[in-house]
Design a protein around this motif. Structure first.
Motif, PDB file in Angstrom:
ATOM      1  N   THR A 112     102.880  90.373  -0.448  1.00  0.00           N
ATOM      2  CA  THR A 112     102.060  89.158  -0.467  1.00  0.00           C
ATOM      3  C   THR A 112     102.990  87.969  -0.577  1.00  0.00           C
ATOM      4  OG1 THR A 112     101.815  89.268  -2.867  1.00  0.00           O
ATOM      5  CG2 THR A 112     100.076  90.290  -1.543  1.00  0.00           C
ATOM      6  N   THR A 113     102.499  86.831  -0.185  1.00  0.00           N
ATOM      7  CA  THR A 113     103.308  85.616  -0.271  1.00  0.00           C
ATOM      8  C   THR A 113     102.770  84.728  -1.372  1.00  0.00           C
ATOM      9  OG1 THR A 113     101.964  84.509   1.369  1.00  0.00           O
ATOM     10  CG2 THR A 113     103.912  85.660   2.162  1.00  0.00           C
ATOM     11  N   LYS A 149     107.264  79.716   1.105  1.00  0.00           N
ATOM     12  CA  LYS A 149     106.549  80.893   0.634  1.00  0.00           C
ATOM     13  C   LYS A 149     107.535  82.032   0.504  1.00  0.00           C
ATOM     14  CE  LYS A 149     102.099  79.607   2.421  1.00  0.00           C
ATOM     15  NZ  LYS A 149     100.951  79.973   3.224  1.00  0.00           N
ATOM     16  N   GLN A 150     107.404  82.755  -0.582  1.00  0.00           N
ATOM     17  CA  GLN A 150     108.291  83.867  -0.854  1.00  0.00           C
ATOM     18  C   GLN A 150     107.474  85.158  -0.824  1.00  0.00           C
ATOM     19  OE1 GLN A 150     110.163  83.649  -4.655  1.00  0.00           O
ATOM     20  NE2 GLN A 150     111.599  85.284  -4.207  1.00  0.00           N
ATOM     21  N   SER A 151     107.970  86.147  -0.134  1.00  0.00           N
ATOM     22  CA  SER A 151     107.289  87.433  -0.082  1.00  0.00           C
ATOM     23  C   SER A 151     107.660  88.254  -1.303  1.00  0.00           C
ATOM     24  CB  SER A 151     107.689  88.201   1.174  1.00  0.00           C
ATOM     25  OG  SER A 151     107.301  87.478   2.314  1.00  0.00           O
ATOM     26  N   ILE A 152     106.640  88.792  -1.972  1.00  0.00           N
ATOM     27  CA  ILE A 152     106.874  89.629  -3.138  1.00  0.00           C
ATOM     28  C   ILE A 152     106.036  90.896  -3.017  1.00  0.00           C
ATOM     29  CG2 ILE A 152     107.444  87.718  -4.661  1.00  0.00           C
ATOM     30  CD1 ILE A 152     104.616  88.023  -5.838  1.00  0.00           C
ATOM     31  N   LEU A 153     106.464  91.919  -3.712  1.00  0.00           N
ATOM     32  CA  LEU A 153     105.709  93.164  -3.751  1.00  0.00           C
ATOM     33  C   LEU A 153     104.751  93.126  -4.930  1.00  0.00           C
ATOM     34  CD1 LEU A 153     108.540  95.760  -3.041  1.00  0.00           C
ATOM     35  CD2 LEU A 153     106.670  95.125  -1.523  1.00  0.00           C
ATOM     36  N   THR A 154     103.483  93.343  -4.672  1.00  0.00           N
ATOM     37  CA  THR A 154     102.491  93.374  -5.743  1.00  0.00           C
ATOM     38  C   THR A 154     101.753  94.709  -5.696  1.00  0.00           C
ATOM     39  OG1 THR A 154     100.889  92.293  -4.313  1.00  0.00           O
ATOM     40  CG2 THR A 154     102.152  90.887  -5.775  1.00  0.00           C
TER      41      THR A 154
END
Length: 134
Positions: free
Chosen positions: A121-122, A107-112
């Protein structure tokens, strides 16, 4: 609008199908590695058994005809060839195992953006490790 929605559906379907093949690829490579290693060990075992059989045959027939000495030597040579044939299988099993290890899922954490605020969010991701040096 209908063209755009159909294009988005097509892209999502293609992404879903490619994600399935990536997850199956790691399992495929690991099973292929296991099968190659099993074949290699069987070849080593058969070659060792043939070498031992040829040595026993030659030691039991010390003074004999040329055919008896040739038979023992032939059994030893076939055992060496059989054991030597296992080397490419060991190499192939190792390379497939390394290639399967380079594929990783996580899982990669990204900014949404959510309501004008960025939240972490992942999302599922496929990681491919590429070695730079050996």
């Amino acid at each position: 609008m209908k063209k755009i929605s159909s294009l988005i559906c097509c892209i999502l379907i293609c992404a879903f199908v490619s994600a399935q093949t990536q997850s199956n690829m790691k399992e495929y490579l690991l099973t292929k590695s296991k099968h190659h290693k099993t074949v290699a060990w069987v070849l080593v075992g058969a070659g060792s058994a043939a070498i031992i059989t040829g040595l026993i045959y030659n030691s039991s027939h010390k003074e004999g005809s040329f055919e008896q000495n040739f038979t023992g030597g032939f059994i030893i040579a076939s055992g060496l060839i059989c054991a030597g044939a296992s080397i490419p299988y060991f190499i192939s099993a190792n390379s497939k195992k390394k290639r399967a290890a380079s594929l990783a899922f996580g899982k990669q954490s990204i900014l949404t953006p959510v309501n004008n605020v960025f939240c972490l969010t992942t999302q599922p991701a496929v990681f491919l490790r590429i070695p730079i040096s050996r």
